[in-house]
Structure formats: structure tokens, C-alpha cells
Design a protein around this motif. Sequence first.
Motif, PDB file in Angstrom:
ATOM      1  N   GLY A 255       0.443   2.982  -5.214  1.00 37.28           N
ATOM      2  CA  GLY A 255       0.193   3.356  -3.830  1.00 37.28           C
ATOM      3  C   GLY A 255       0.922   4.630  -3.446  1.00 37.28           C
ATOM      4  O   GLY A 255       1.492   5.332  -4.282  1.00 37.28           O
ATOM      5  N   GLU A 256       0.903   4.915  -2.163  1.00 39.11           N
ATOM      6  CA  GLU A 256       1.563   6.113  -1.628  1.00 39.11           C
ATOM      7  C   GLU A 256       3.082   5.922  -1.647  1.00 39.11           C
ATOM      8  O   GLU A 256       3.586   4.881  -1.226  1.00 39.11           O
ATOM      9  CB  GLU A 256       1.086   6.353  -0.195  1.00 39.11           C
TER      10      GLU A 256
ATOM     11  N   LEU B 182       6.556   7.528  -0.205  1.00 39.81           N
ATOM     12  CA  LEU B 182       7.168   8.430   0.767  1.00 39.81           C
ATOM     13  C   LEU B 182       8.666   8.478   0.511  1.00 39.81           C
ATOM     14  O   LEU B 182       9.256   7.497   0.051  1.00 39.81           O
ATOM     15  CB  LEU B 182       6.921   7.928   2.189  1.00 39.81           C
TER      16      LEU B 182
ATOM     17  N   ARG C 266       0.822  -1.212   0.000  1.00 38.64           N
ATOM     18  CA  ARG C 266       0.000   0.000   0.000  1.00 38.64           C
ATOM     19  C   ARG C 266       0.852   1.257   0.000  1.00 38.64           C
ATOM     20  O   ARG C 266       0.434   2.303  -0.476  1.00 38.64           O
ATOM     21  CB  ARG C 266      -0.935   0.013   1.213  1.00 38.64           C
ATOM     22  N   ARG C 267       2.043   1.169   0.597  1.00 39.33           N
ATOM     23  CA  ARG C 267       2.955   2.313   0.682  1.00 39.33           C
ATOM     24  C   ARG C 267       4.369   1.855   0.372  1.00 39.33           C
ATOM     25  O   ARG C 267       4.744   0.728   0.639  1.00 39.33           O
ATOM     26  CB  ARG C 267       2.948   2.912   2.085  1.00 39.33           C
TER      27      ARG C 267
END
Length: 55
Positions: free
Chosen positions: A42-43, A45, A16-17
Amino acid sequence: MTAAEAGHWAERAGARRLLLTHFWPGTDRGAAAEEARAEFGGEVLVAEEDLAIAL
């Protein structure tokens, strides 16, 4: 591994990330994030010095 490769494998794993870490000095972190986003839905970072993430 490149940011694009990290995005590819995160996508295949169903993550998901994705947190991009361990950059070479002088790496354009924004460009790396865009490369990862091109492969991963997904995200994404980007780690910065002293970043803290609650799990």
C-alpha cells in the motif's frame, strides 16, 4: 519496530496506508520508507515535523 517490520504487519493487517513516525535522530527517512515498501504493497507515508493529515 523497524520500518520493515511496520510494513510487514501493515500488510498482514490488510492496511491501505502506512504512516511511519517517531524516527531516531539521524535516521534516513527515505531509506526507511523503502524498507517499509519492500514489505507493504500500500501507500507509505513518512511523517515530517508539522505534518497534518485530514482523516
